[in-house]
Design a protein around this motif. Structure first.
Motif, PDB file in Angstrom:
ATOM      1  N   ILE A  32     -34.747   5.885  75.795  1.00 27.86           N
ATOM      2  CA  ILE A  32     -36.025   5.129  76.020  1.00 27.86           C
ATOM      3  C   ILE A  32     -36.115   4.769  77.615  1.00 27.86           C
ATOM      4  O   ILE A  32     -36.977   5.092  78.234  1.00 27.86           O
ATOM      5  CB  ILE A  32     -36.158   3.957  75.253  1.00 27.86           C
ATOM      6  N   ARG A  33     -34.796   4.122  77.770  1.00 26.77           N
ATOM      7  CA  ARG A  33     -34.900   3.784  79.393  1.00 26.77           C
ATOM      8  C   ARG A  33     -34.971   4.820  80.290  1.00 26.77           C
ATOM      9  O   ARG A  33     -35.646   4.847  81.510  1.00 26.77           O
ATOM     10  CB  ARG A  33     -33.428   3.085  79.673  1.00 26.77           C
ATOM     11  N   THR A  34     -34.398   6.014  79.998  1.00 28.32           N
ATOM     12  CA  THR A  34     -34.570   7.145  80.737  1.00 28.32           C
ATOM     13  C   THR A  34     -35.840   7.898  80.750  1.00 28.32           C
ATOM     14  O   THR A  34     -36.426   8.340  81.957  1.00 28.32           O
ATOM     15  CB  THR A  34     -33.546   8.385  80.350  1.00 28.32           C
ATOM     16  N   ALA A  35     -36.527   7.535  79.829  1.00 28.14           N
ATOM     17  CA  ALA A  35     -37.960   8.160  79.736  1.00 28.14           C
ATOM     18  C   ALA A  35     -38.704   7.307  80.455  1.00 28.14           C
ATOM     19  O   ALA A  35     -39.950   7.944  80.935  1.00 28.14           O
ATOM     20  CB  ALA A  35     -38.357   8.147  78.371  1.00 28.14           C
ATOM     21  N   ARG A  36     -38.406   5.770  80.707  1.00 25.84           N
ATOM     22  CA  ARG A  36     -39.372   5.221  81.603  1.00 25.84           C
ATOM     23  C   ARG A  36     -39.246   5.155  83.095  1.00 25.84           C
ATOM     24  O   ARG A  36     -39.949   4.866  83.754  1.00 25.84           O
ATOM     25  CB  ARG A  36     -39.146   3.658  81.022  1.00 25.84           C
ATOM     26  N   LEU A  37     -38.153   5.815  83.591  1.00 23.16           N
ATOM     27  CA  LEU A  37     -37.745   5.842  84.948  1.00 23.16           C
ATOM     28  C   LEU A  37     -38.894   6.557  85.708  1.00 23.16           C
ATOM     29  O   LEU A  37     -39.035   6.044  86.652  1.00 23.16           O
ATOM     30  CB  LEU A  37     -36.249   6.675  85.050  1.00 23.16           C
TER      31      LEU A  37
END
Length: 157
Positions: A32-37
């Motif tokens: 999820i953190r990577t998708a929001r970058l």
């Protein structure tokens, strides 16, 4: 204890299940953190003083004025369209703007000359000034610069 664990096969299965759930939770969080970058939006506000010097026709250098510079730098991965960049003060719990700049881009700055700030003495005496920006999505950014009187003393020729 070891003998009890060997006799109870469900205990080992429960421990392995908990470890698997923990690792799955960590993997979901990281994804999820990577998708929001790519959608990260971050703006850095800075304030500084500028001193302008002028050279006369005889080669001597004289003071040509000073200014308070407010700059905004886009540190995120999205374009930030600024609808306002400048100085603000908090008045009755709301941010009040002192000057207007329309524009967008990765780096933007605006200068407030000493004479412009000096003209606002009646309004700003003793107030705290903020570097203030507002974007087209309604998000506000602010950073404390200092007390108006101290800023004028720093800019005084």
């Amino acid at each position: 204890m070891i003998e009890w664990c060997n006799n109870n096969q469900g205990f080992i299965s429960a421990i392995l299940t908990l470890v698997a759930l923990l690792l799955s939770g960590i993997a979901i969080y990281v994804s999820i953190r990577t998708a929001r970058l790519p959608y990260k939006k971050k703006l850095l506000l800075q304030s500084s003083y500028k001193l302008f010097m002028a050279q006369t026709i005889y080669g001597s250098v004289k003071d040509a004025g000073s200014a308070l510079c407010i700059s905004a730098v886009n540190l995120g991965n999205r374009i930030v369209n600024l609808t306002y960049l400048g100085v603000g003060i908090i008045d009755n719990g709301k941010m009040r703007k002192l000057a207007l700049l329309n524009g967008s881009g990765d780096t933007t700055s605006v200068d407030f000359m000493f004479k412009q700030l000096l003209a606002l003495t009646d309004t700003l005496h003793g107030k705290v000034l903020y570097a203030y920006a507002h974007d087209s999505e309604g998000q506000e950014y602010k950073k404390k610069i200092g007390i108006y009187d101290d800023i004028l003393n720093a800019l005084k020729p």
